[in-house]
Design an enzyme around this catalytic site. Sequence first.
Site, mmCIF file in Angstrom:
data_model
loop_
_atom_site.group_PDB
_atom_site.id
_atom_site.type_symbol
_atom_site.label_atom_id
_atom_site.label_comp_id
_atom_site.label_asym_id
_atom_site.label_seq_id
_atom_site.Cartn_x
_atom_site.Cartn_y
_atom_site.Cartn_z
ATOM 1 N N TYR A 213 -3.571 -2.025 5.098
ATOM 2 C CA TYR A 213 -4.010 -3.393 5.388
ATOM 3 C C TYR A 213 -4.411 -3.565 6.852
ATOM 4 O O TYR A 213 -4.738 -4.661 7.286
ATOM 5 C CB TYR A 213 -2.899 -4.384 5.045
ATOM 6 C CG TYR A 213 -2.670 -4.572 3.561
ATOM 7 C CD1 TYR A 213 -2.907 -3.542 2.666
ATOM 8 C CD2 TYR A 213 -2.227 -5.775 3.048
ATOM 9 C CE1 TYR A 213 -2.701 -3.697 1.317
ATOM 10 C CE2 TYR A 213 -2.019 -5.939 1.696
ATOM 11 C CZ TYR A 213 -2.255 -4.897 0.833
ATOM 12 O OH TYR A 213 -2.055 -5.060 -0.506
ATOM 13 N N ASP B 99 6.389 4.790 -7.747
ATOM 14 C CA ASP B 99 6.043 4.771 -9.177
ATOM 15 C C ASP B 99 7.305 4.642 -10.023
ATOM 16 O O ASP B 99 7.379 3.823 -10.947
ATOM 17 C CB ASP B 99 5.220 6.008 -9.574
ATOM 18 C CG ASP B 99 5.732 7.294 -8.948
ATOM 19 O OD1 ASP B 99 6.629 7.238 -8.089
ATOM 20 O OD2 ASP B 99 5.243 8.375 -9.322
#
Length: 364
Positions: free
Chosen positions: A127, A227
């Site tokens: 970001y 994950d």
Amino acid sequence: MSQTVTLIPGDGVGPEIADVVKTCIAALGVDIDWDIQGAGTAMIKKENTPLPDRVLDSIRSHRIALKGPVETPVGKGFRSVNVRLRQELDLYACVRPCKFYKGIQSRITAPEAIDLVIVRENTEDLYAGIEFMNACGAENPFLQFLKEQKGIELGCDTGISIKPISVSGSERIATFAFEYAEKHGRKKVTAIDKANIMKFSDGLFMKAAETVSQKHPDIAYEHKLVDNMCMQLVQYPEKYDVLVLPNLYGDIISDLAAGIIGGLGVAPGANMGTEYAVFEATHGSAPDIAGQNKVNPTGMLLSAVLMLDHMNEREAAIRLEQSIAAVIKDGRHVTADLKTTASPDPPAGTREMGAAIVEKINAL
Ligand code: NAD
């Protein structure tokens, strides 16, 4: 003694939820002097910017702000108000508690035990805005650099986003997470990343979190891959306490966690730094229901609970949270999005739900 807090009602449904918060805080007897500052799309016409400097000056002066949602104009060249606030005030930690309240519909089979706090790093990672478009030559000099310096040849149709993660930034957010855990009587911090694949960025984050954990022996520490964590949060959310993540995974996991407690409408948030703190609901300006007395004020009210706690108004914070929880559990005076299919009563309006919460505040 009264304390001044900057209040940014924001766009769309923002003013409606800000009114409910003001009424509830007045009922709690906490003496807050609101410095109301307009920001968002309405300011573009008046002041040619969605975030006038006076808003930043107000927060710098009072150090605490409560903010409604603001729209980011698409394709008009204005920088996001939220991103600018984070950068200008160095609000490096995004805190998102995700707690289940009885009466809310969750798709999880036993949601009662969910009580998580997500601490997301707010300034680094993908970001940071360091990007190169899919082109060759001057528009994407990074492709040339990779070829010359690393012998890596990528096609001109390849776009590139850089993922900077620093030791200082990672230790700063990990320290924030452990100190938050200590202050709030929490037991465990879980650091989350993808250190097995991205060794120089996520691996660095993992090592920084481990280093910081050794300075906080009373808080348990564990590491998980992102994950696996997605699956864990759906299957065993009750096992987790405080989660600390780099920016991108933090963004995604925050919404996943909001989903398991019933959605963004009931999720509060805070953006915090060493000097300033800005508290805000996590939902947007909901333009489709703006001005219709339909918006659920819970996200903004729970953000006010975080704000009161930050201001050391602990008793008021607990009373407000208990009053919101009681109204949601009762289920008669809640907005349409909180209505269960079994509920026989029509939905309440925003103001009516606020009035029911004030009634509980006065009764506690
Ligand atoms: P949104 O959250 O505003 O709305 C998505 C859907 O959820 C809509 O149908 C809306 O009616 C509903 N909804 C949202 N909050 C609700 C609530 N409290 N009670 C009942 N229903 C609720 O998301 P969006 O439509 O993607 O974004 C609209 C605008 O908000 C955009 O301009 C976006 O940039 C901005 N936004 C601002 C912030 C912020 O300031 N923190 C966050 C997200 C989006």
